[in-house]
Scaffold this motif. Structure first.
Motif, PDB file in Angstrom:
ATOM      1  N   ILE A  16      -3.981   2.437 -12.282  1.00  0.00           N
ATOM      2  CA  ILE A  16      -3.805   2.112 -10.856  1.00  0.00           C
ATOM      3  C   ILE A  16      -5.155   2.107 -10.136  1.00  0.00           C
ATOM      4  O   ILE A  16      -5.451   1.193  -9.356  1.00  0.00           O
ATOM      5  CB  ILE A  16      -2.824   3.104 -10.181  1.00  0.00           C
ATOM      6  CG1 ILE A  16      -1.401   2.864 -10.702  1.00  0.00           C
ATOM      7  CG2 ILE A  16      -2.859   2.968  -8.653  1.00  0.00           C
ATOM      8  CD1 ILE A  16      -0.412   3.941 -10.338  1.00  0.00           C
ATOM      9  N   ILE A  17      -6.000   3.120 -10.411  1.00  0.00           N
ATOM     10  CA  ILE A  17      -7.331   3.204  -9.791  1.00  0.00           C
ATOM     11  C   ILE A  17      -8.172   1.992 -10.180  1.00  0.00           C
ATOM     12  O   ILE A  17      -8.837   1.383  -9.340  1.00  0.00           O
ATOM     13  CB  ILE A  17      -8.045   4.523 -10.180  1.00  0.00           C
ATOM     14  CG1 ILE A  17      -7.360   5.708  -9.477  1.00  0.00           C
ATOM     15  CG2 ILE A  17      -9.527   4.491  -9.818  1.00  0.00           C
ATOM     16  CD1 ILE A  17      -7.775   7.061  -9.996  1.00  0.00           C
ATOM     17  N   LEU A  19      -7.082  -0.990 -11.156  1.00  0.00           N
ATOM     18  CA  LEU A  19      -6.540  -2.190 -10.512  1.00  0.00           C
ATOM     19  C   LEU A  19      -6.929  -2.264  -9.032  1.00  0.00           C
ATOM     20  O   LEU A  19      -7.291  -3.336  -8.538  1.00  0.00           O
ATOM     21  CB  LEU A  19      -5.010  -2.228 -10.655  1.00  0.00           C
ATOM     22  CG  LEU A  19      -4.475  -2.513 -12.058  1.00  0.00           C
ATOM     23  CD1 LEU A  19      -2.964  -2.355 -12.098  1.00  0.00           C
ATOM     24  CD2 LEU A  19      -4.878  -3.908 -12.533  1.00  0.00           C
ATOM     25  N   LEU A  20      -6.870  -1.112  -8.336  1.00  0.00           N
ATOM     26  CA  LEU A  20      -7.286  -1.070  -6.931  1.00  0.00           C
ATOM     27  C   LEU A  20      -8.770  -1.396  -6.786  1.00  0.00           C
ATOM     28  O   LEU A  20      -9.178  -2.119  -5.878  1.00  0.00           O
ATOM     29  CB  LEU A  20      -6.998   0.308  -6.321  1.00  0.00           C
ATOM     30  CG  LEU A  20      -5.530   0.613  -5.994  1.00  0.00           C
ATOM     31  CD1 LEU A  20      -5.370   2.080  -5.613  1.00  0.00           C
ATOM     32  CD2 LEU A  20      -5.018  -0.281  -4.874  1.00  0.00           C
ATOM     33  N   PHE A  21      -9.567  -0.869  -7.698  1.00  0.00           N
ATOM     34  CA  PHE A  21     -11.008  -1.128  -7.699  1.00  0.00           C
ATOM     35  C   PHE A  21     -11.281  -2.615  -7.907  1.00  0.00           C
ATOM     36  O   PHE A  21     -12.055  -3.239  -7.160  1.00  0.00           O
ATOM     37  CB  PHE A  21     -11.684  -0.294  -8.790  1.00  0.00           C
ATOM     38  CG  PHE A  21     -13.083  -0.718  -9.101  1.00  0.00           C
ATOM     39  CD1 PHE A  21     -14.113  -0.424  -8.228  1.00  0.00           C
ATOM     40  CD2 PHE A  21     -13.373  -1.433 -10.250  1.00  0.00           C
ATOM     41  CE1 PHE A  21     -15.408  -0.833  -8.501  1.00  0.00           C
ATOM     42  CE2 PHE A  21     -14.659  -1.841 -10.529  1.00  0.00           C
ATOM     43  CZ  PHE A  21     -15.670  -1.542  -9.655  1.00  0.00           C
ATOM     44  N   LEU A  22     -10.617  -3.216  -8.913  1.00  0.00           N
ATOM     45  CA  LEU A  22     -10.813  -4.638  -9.201  1.00  0.00           C
ATOM     46  C   LEU A  22     -10.332  -5.508  -8.038  1.00  0.00           C
ATOM     47  O   LEU A  22     -10.961  -6.505  -7.701  1.00  0.00           O
ATOM     48  CB  LEU A  22     -10.085  -5.027 -10.496  1.00  0.00           C
ATOM     49  CG  LEU A  22     -10.668  -4.434 -11.780  1.00  0.00           C
ATOM     50  CD1 LEU A  22      -9.782  -4.767 -12.971  1.00  0.00           C
ATOM     51  CD2 LEU A  22     -12.093  -4.930 -12.023  1.00  0.00           C
ATOM     52  N   PHE A  23      -9.224  -5.101  -7.406  1.00  0.00           N
ATOM     53  CA  PHE A  23      -8.703  -5.824  -6.247  1.00  0.00           C
ATOM     54  C   PHE A  23      -9.716  -5.788  -5.098  1.00  0.00           C
ATOM     55  O   PHE A  23      -9.980  -6.806  -4.458  1.00  0.00           O
ATOM     56  CB  PHE A  23      -7.372  -5.210  -5.808  1.00  0.00           C
ATOM     57  CG  PHE A  23      -6.920  -5.652  -4.449  1.00  0.00           C
ATOM     58  CD1 PHE A  23      -6.421  -6.919  -4.262  1.00  0.00           C
ATOM     59  CD2 PHE A  23      -7.020  -4.794  -3.359  1.00  0.00           C
ATOM     60  CE1 PHE A  23      -6.018  -7.337  -2.997  1.00  0.00           C
ATOM     61  CE2 PHE A  23      -6.610  -5.200  -2.102  1.00  0.00           C
ATOM     62  CZ  PHE A  23      -6.111  -6.483  -1.920  1.00  0.00           C
ATOM     63  N   THR A  24     -10.293  -4.614  -4.841  1.00  0.00           N
ATOM     64  CA  THR A  24     -11.300  -4.460  -3.773  1.00  0.00           C
ATOM     65  C   THR A  24     -12.506  -5.348  -4.038  1.00  0.00           C
ATOM     66  O   THR A  24     -13.007  -6.030  -3.140  1.00  0.00           O
ATOM     67  CB  THR A  24     -11.746  -2.989  -3.652  1.00  0.00           C
ATOM     68  OG1 THR A  24     -10.589  -2.174  -3.430  1.00  0.00           O
ATOM     69  CG2 THR A  24     -12.719  -2.783  -2.509  1.00  0.00           C
ATOM     70  N   ILE A  25     -12.973  -5.332  -5.285  1.00  0.00           N
ATOM     71  CA  ILE A  25     -14.127  -6.158  -5.658  1.00  0.00           C
ATOM     72  C   ILE A  25     -13.790  -7.637  -5.478  1.00  0.00           C
ATOM     73  O   ILE A  25     -14.596  -8.415  -4.959  1.00  0.00           O
ATOM     74  CB  ILE A  25     -14.560  -5.855  -7.114  1.00  0.00           C
ATOM     75  CG1 ILE A  25     -15.120  -4.437  -7.225  1.00  0.00           C
ATOM     76  CG2 ILE A  25     -15.588  -6.871  -7.605  1.00  0.00           C
ATOM     77  CD1 ILE A  25     -16.335  -4.153  -6.369  1.00  0.00           C
TER      78      ILE A  25
END
Length: 200
Positions: A16-17, A19-25
């Motif tokens: 989850i972390i 995926l959230l990181f990749l989404f933010t980027i």
């Protein structure tokens, strides 16, 4: 059993972390690329941009950040501030609607003396401005350093991506070492039992 459960929970949390990181980027990079190319990036119906001119002063200042929302074109009224695409100059324009006609909107910058020379149809309409402000001077930073910011975001993205990959490889190696250690302990225990049985 408890360890396996905790391990599975930790894996899910890590995924989850990540995926959230990749989404933010993705949002940062896509947003920056669109700003660099004078295009509007939107996510979940919201977009963020900056204002490069003084045409909407004193309400919206040069280098202010604006939040643009998807909006029903037919619900736009006079006095709304909108963003539309101007194909003549290949730019997005932030201006106020001063009149609503049957098939188009008449717009004008608050700081301009004349109305815009383009009829804003539904095809050119991008969205309605719902928030605006200096937001700690971020717009000015973007306006003055488009190429620099784009490069910095790419470097940050690569740094975090490489760091995350190294971290994941380290976790996998740690798990493999733990697995080998457990197998060695099991083998020692088995050998000990066999030796004890042989002695008897």
């Amino acid at each position: 059993m408890e360890k396996k459960k905790q391990s599975k929970i930790q894996i899910v949390i890590n995924i989850i972390i990540l995926l959230l990181f990749l989404f933010t980027i993705y949002v940062l990079v896509a947003g920056t690329i669109n700003i660099k190319n004078n295009k509007q990036f939107k996510f979940f119906g919201l977009g963020i941009s900056y204002v490069p001119t003084e045409s909407m002063e004193p309400v919206i200042h040069k280098d202010d950040i604006i939040v643009i929302k998807d909006y029903d074109y037919n619900s736009i009224k006079a006095n709304d501030i909108i963003v539309y695409y101007n194909p003549k100059y290949n730019i997005n324009v932030v201006h106020r609607v001063i009149e609503v006609k049957d098939n188009y909107l008449v717009t004008k910058g608050d700081n301009n003396s004349s109305i815009d020379d383009i009829e804003v149809t539904s095809e050119l309409f991008i969205g309605k401005v719902v928030k605006y402000g200096s937001f700690l001077g971020i717009g000015k930073l973007i306006g003055n350093n488009k190429n620099l910011i784009f490069g910095v975001i790419i470097i940050i993205f690569l740094y975090f991506l490489i760091s995350e990959l190294i971290n994941m490889i380290s976790i996998i190696n740690q798990k493999n070492k733990e697995k080998i250690r457990l197998q060695e302990e099991e083998l020692k225990e088995k050998n000990k039992q066999e030796l004890d049985e042989y002695k008897q």
